[in-house]
Design an enzyme around this catalytic site. Structure first.
Site, PDB file in Angstrom:
ATOM      1  N   LYS A   1      28.841 -28.581 -29.718  1.00  0.00           N
ATOM      2  CA  LYS A   1      29.487 -29.502 -30.772  1.00  0.00           C
ATOM      3  C   LYS A   1      30.951 -29.525 -30.224  1.00  0.00           C
ATOM      4  CE  LYS A   1      30.528 -30.573 -35.682  1.00  0.00           C
ATOM      5  NZ  LYS A   1      30.313 -30.037 -37.090  1.00  0.00           N
TER       6      LYS A   1
ATOM      7  N   SER B   1      28.581 -33.719 -40.200  1.00  0.00           N
ATOM      8  CA  SER B   1      29.647 -33.985 -39.005  1.00  0.00           C
ATOM      9  C   SER B   1      28.935 -33.733 -37.553  1.00  0.00           C
ATOM     10  CB  SER B   1      30.852 -33.288 -38.936  1.00  0.00           C
ATOM     11  OG  SER B   1      30.915 -31.951 -38.884  1.00  0.00           O
TER      12      SER B   1
ATOM     13  N   SER C   1      26.899 -29.889 -42.718  1.00  0.00           N
ATOM     14  CA  SER C   1      27.401 -30.497 -41.393  1.00  0.00           C
ATOM     15  C   SER C   1      26.327 -30.283 -40.184  1.00  0.00           C
ATOM     16  CB  SER C   1      28.789 -30.528 -40.630  1.00  0.00           C
ATOM     17  OG  SER C   1      29.770 -31.292 -41.379  1.00  0.00           O
TER      18      SER C   1
END
Ligand SMILES: [Zn+2]
Lengths: 476, 486
Positions: free
Chosen positions: B79, B154, B178
């Site tokens: 990420k 996210s 997330s």
């Protein structure tokens, strides 16, 4: 009407831990801009602070030396404000649970002792330094983050100070304590010791506080005293003319000798303090506190008492000697080698401090070490050199770093105490000045001094003055 | 099956037996990525040279006969809020679009030491704020199961990449769900470890007291492998726990008889998608078939978790994001003076959701409001933690849906922040209490994956993995792969 001032001081002292508060960067002063930095103290995305145990230990030392109660549980908080010298735009500080509270410091002004309360002692990090560069189109500003993250101790006094002289004495005493405990270098010029003052005035006898102002930018003890004197006068003048003091922050302008408004209460920051989530609360166990307490060095006040008691030094001398730990250490070492304490103290307070101040050196950096001073005093005491020559030799020692005996021998400064050798010179002087001899015999006592001087001159100061006197009197 | 659709432990076995080389594996993934990422848009930065170089190093080490980790040579991606030295780390924000960190995150260094092969950096909601990946300042991610739908957020780029065969596994971050919510939307395994289990050093902070890094994988065994690699104490993260790390693979026995599983009734509220509730209940039924004792439990303060979260997280974010001011790094938009420069930089650098949360947080911490908002939220947080403590006196694990819905359509909730926030209703309380939780695929609703969330006691990731593995052994949802039309 008579007024009284109410003053509280907020002092920031840089802790001389080897590394910064929350990273491993050096705290060394100087260095090319932005060379003592790393991702942590630059506040780059993703970094986390890590508390340096030394910072807590140094904080503990200072807090205990200031007679504070140490919190068994304290935490760090974020103080949020935007300023380009602050990499994260928040400062890691302590808000509602500081390291220590409720201490005091004893000061002495005009022979009167007074206890000044310490409200709190807390740890925080320093910011970087802005350097404004003038140029066409308004210039620009550079930032040096070498100081960013250097540990600070904030020490806040109670509003117990009643005059600029007391404030100065408090500051000097605080500096001495921080130096004695070896937690800070306390160099006001370099900014490792800084102070802000909260000042108000009120009619003498009143119990209520007047409206206060905060005064900043005082970079020396003298500046502190002058700024407070000015600010108190200013506030009294406002009240006398029927006005009201405005609560605000004012800066001391050293060159103009005035305080000027920086910002009003309405413009004051809302720092939005909240607990620093990246650090866990600190639990300080009693054992650690006791260990630090046991290892505290002798503090200035008790050292001063000791010099008076053990060496019979006058309180004034003891005060001067102990105002700096380095000077007091110097004194102790010199007295151990040359036990006439009053003589040592006279030398230290006289020629020694004069030459040090002139060269801007600290006592421990003096080219003349305590051993050297003791050697010189012994030479004088045993009559090898006169007091006058001793002063000359001391300057030479200070300038060259050579030993006293070496200088005395190299320059042939050994005192002439041989009566035979001196008698010949005395004869010669008497023969050269018959008129003076006649004056003396005619009752002019002062003429003897002239003759002694001539003998000293002929021996380039080396003649034993007592012996010269004696010989002259015998011959006259 | 294609190499790019194998799990890490399967790839690890092939590599160990030298049936394939790390280079071949990396090439397979890079090729796949090139084919499908034009549709999925999971990546912000692809690092093929780095991947092939790392793969070559693994092959060389294996040729020398070195004893390698099971993750050596397995391609993964990160990420884009995990700092990677020399590789830009954008947080999907304009603010950091060009920022190249001078250091790598703790977890990145750990994976590098294991011989991981990094394919690149993954798309996300800007600064990890969002539940659909539509807040990426670059481009939104598309759900590999239905390209018209969001992957969740996210960490949506991370879960989409793992689901689409664009990375074998990924690391994400989870502040309010997330990792788990997008794992549920994309049909992969996602774990948020206990707060303090994994070092946060090098994770660009959103909300420091809630953020935690975790694995996103294709099955539970991989989750155990990756957690093993990244868990443990880091002296540079004061909030990381100094506790021993157990052998997570050792608990993958398939045996859960007698284990007590609590079903919090507040996690099946009226108005949640009936099909999702039904699938999750069926999954829980499967666990009781396997010998677990499943009973209802109440977590009475659940309804306050979301509002409290939206005070605590933005408050911390408002301070964490203050450093993006145009002075030292990242975007700078010149202005007439310093304040003007701050304002222009932050106006342009941050997107709408980030600005919204900074304003919320600044307000919550302001003098005069602190007690009513921030302090109150902290008290609620304590109550939520106590709810869980009570429940864990009776139960070993709690089982809930991961999200109230399956993946929604792109644009469907983009204009309605509150509707979007509700997507994290079941995941947020876990972060507020600092607990570990895992989301595993437990069924499909109209072709879209549904996630089962298992919540554990602090630092008891083992029991989570044990239950998840037992479920997985008896189902095949984790083996399904999206069509993607290629
Ligand atoms: Zn540093």
């Amino acid at each position: 009407m008579e007024y009284e001032a109410v003053i509280g001081l907020e002092v920031h002292a840089e802790l001389k831990t080897g590394s910064k508060a929350f990273c491993n960067c050096t705290t060394a002063f100087g260095g090319e801009p932005n060379t003592h930095v790393c991702p942590i103290c630059l506040g780059l995305p993703g970094v986390l602070p890590k508390i340096n145990r030394k910072v807590v230990e140094f904080g503990l030392k200072a807090a205990l030396a200031l007679n504070c109660q140490v919190a068994s549980f304290c935490k760090f908080d974020r103080k949020n404000y935007y300023y380009p010298d602050l990499p994260k735009n928040y400062q890691i500080s302590q808000y509602d649970l500081p390291l220590a509270r409720h201490g005091f410091l004893e000061i002495e002004v005009n022979g009167e002792k007074k206890k000044i309360g310490i409200a709190r002692v807390h740890m925080e990090e320093d910011a970087g330094k802005l350097i404004h560069v003038d140029g066409s189109g308004g210039g620009y500003t550079l930032v040096d983050y070498n100081r960013a993250g250097v540990p600070l101790l904030e020490i806040v006094s109670e509003p117990d100070l009643r005059s600029p002289a007391e404030a100065r004495a408090y500051m000097e005493q605080l500096k001495a304590v921080l130096e004695y405990t070896e937690v800070s270098d306390c160099k006001m010029q370099e900014g490792s010791l800084r102070c802000d003052a909260n000042v108000s005035v009120r009619p003498l006898g009143s119990r209520e506080f007047g409206t206060k102002t905060e005064v900043k930018n005082m970079n020396s003890f003298r500046a502190l005293q002058r700024a407070l004197e000015y600010e108190i006068e200013r506030q009294i003048a406002i009240l006398e003319s029927g006005g009201r003091v405005v609560q605000e922050t004012r800066g001391w302008d050293e060159s103009r000798g005035v305080t000027v408004s920086m910002r009003s209460k309405e413009e004051a920051h809302d720092y939005r303090y909240f607990p620093e989530p990246d650090l866990v609360p600190l639990v300080i166990d009693q054992e650690w506190i006791e260990k630090v307490r046991r290892e505290l060095p002798e503090l200035p006040n008790s050292r001063r008492e000791r010099l008076i008691r053990d060496y019979g030094l006058p309180p004034y001398d003891a005060g001067v000697i102990t105002s700096s730990k380095a000077l007091a250490d110097y004194f102790d070492r010199a007295v151990a080698l040359f036990p006439d304490a009053k003589q040592v103290s006279n030398w230290l307070m006289g020629d020694f401090l004069r030459l040090l101040n002139a060269s801007g050196l600290e006592p421990d950096a003096s080219p003349v070490k305590p051993e050297g001073l003791a050697e010189l005093l012994k030479l004088q005491q045993e009559g090898t050199i006169s007091i006058k020559i001793a002063k000359q030799v001391f300057e030479e020692m200070f300038a060259t770093g050579k030993g006293a005996r070496q200088i005395v021998e190299e320059k042939g400064l050994v005192q002439i105490s041989d009566a035979g050798e001196l008698a010949a010179i005395v004869e010669k002087v008497l023969a050269e000045h018959p008129q003076v001899v006649a004056d003396y015999r005619g009752g002019k006592d002062k003429a003897l001094g002239f003759l002694v001087g001539q003998v000293m001159k002929a021996t380039r100061g080396k003649a034993n003055p007592a012996l010269v006197n004696q010989l002259l009197k015998e011959r006259l | 099956m294609e190499l790019y659709y194998l799990t890490a432990h399967e790839l690890g076995d092939l590599l160990q037996r030298k049936e394939v080389s790390a280079r071949e594996v990396a090439e397979s993934f890079l090729e796949r990525l090139e084919t499908v990422d034009v549709k999925v848009r999971a990546y912000l930065t692809v690092t093929p040279e780095k991947a092939l170089e790392q793969a070559a190093r693994v092959d060389a080490a294996r040729a020398r006969g070195e004893n390698l980790s099971p993750l050596a040579g397995v391609p993964m991606a990160l990420k884009d809020n995990l700092c990677t030295e020399g590789v830009r780390t954008t947080c999907a924000s304009k603010m950091l679009a060009e920022w190249v960190p001078p250091y790598s995150a703790f977890v990145v260094r750990r994976l590098e030491a294991e011989g991981a092969v990094m394919l690149g950096k993954l798309n996300m909601d800007e600064f990890a704020m969002g539940s659909s990946n539509e807040n990426s300042r670059f481009y939104p991610v598309h759900n590999p199961w239905d390209l018209e739908r969001v992957p969740g957020g996210s960490s949506g780029g991370a879960t989409a990449a793992v689901a689409a065969g664009e990375a074998c596994y990924a690391l994400g971050s989870d502040t309010g769900g997330s990792i788990r919510q997008p794992a549920s939307f994309c049909g992969v395994v996602g774990m948020k470890p206990t707060y303090g289990r994994v070092s946060r050093f090098g994770l660009v902070a959103f909300a420091s007291s809630l953020d935690q890094i975790g694995p996103i994988t294709r099955d539970v065994t991989d989750c155990a492998l990756v957690l093993q690699a990244i868990a443990g104490h880091d002296p540079y993260d004061s909030t990381s726990a100094n506790l021993p790390v157990p052998d997570y693979r050792a608990v993958l026995t398939g045996e859960i008889r007698g284990l007590k599983i609590g079903i919090p009734k507040e996690y099946f509220p009226e108005g949640m998608e009936g099909e999702v509730a039904r699938i999750v209940k069926r999954a829980i039924g499967r666990l009781s078939d396997l010998g677990a004792i499943c009973e209802e439990v109440s977590l009475p303060h659940t309804e306050y978790a979301l509002p409290a979260y939206y005070l605590v997280a933005p408050a911390e974010a408002s301070s964490n994001l203050a450093r993006y001011d145009g002075v030292g790094f990242g975007l700078r938009v010149e202005g007439n003076d310093i304040i003007d420069m701050y304002m222009r930089t932050r106006s342009e650098g941050f997107g709408a959701e980030v600005k919204r949360r900074i304003m919320l947080g600044t307000y919550a911490l302001s003098s005069g409001y602190y007690d009513a908002y921030y302090l109150k939220a902290l008290k609620v947080r304590t109550l939520i933690r106590r709810d869980f403590e009570q429940a864990f006196k009776r139960f070993d694990v709690l089982a809930t849906p991961t999200s109230p819905t399956v993946a929604f359509r792109l644009g469907e909730k983009a204009g309605d922040p509150l509707a979007m926030y509700l997507s994290d209703l079941f995941t947020i309380p876990v972060n507020m209490a600092g607990l570990p939780a895992i989301s595993i695929p437990c069924g499909f609703s109209q072709g879209l994956p549904v996630g089962l969330q298992l919540i554990g006691k602090p630092f008891d990731e083992e029991t989570l993995l044990r239950v998840a593995y037992a479920f997985e052994q008896n189902t095949d949802y984790h083996r399904r792969r999206p069509e993607l039309g290629v």
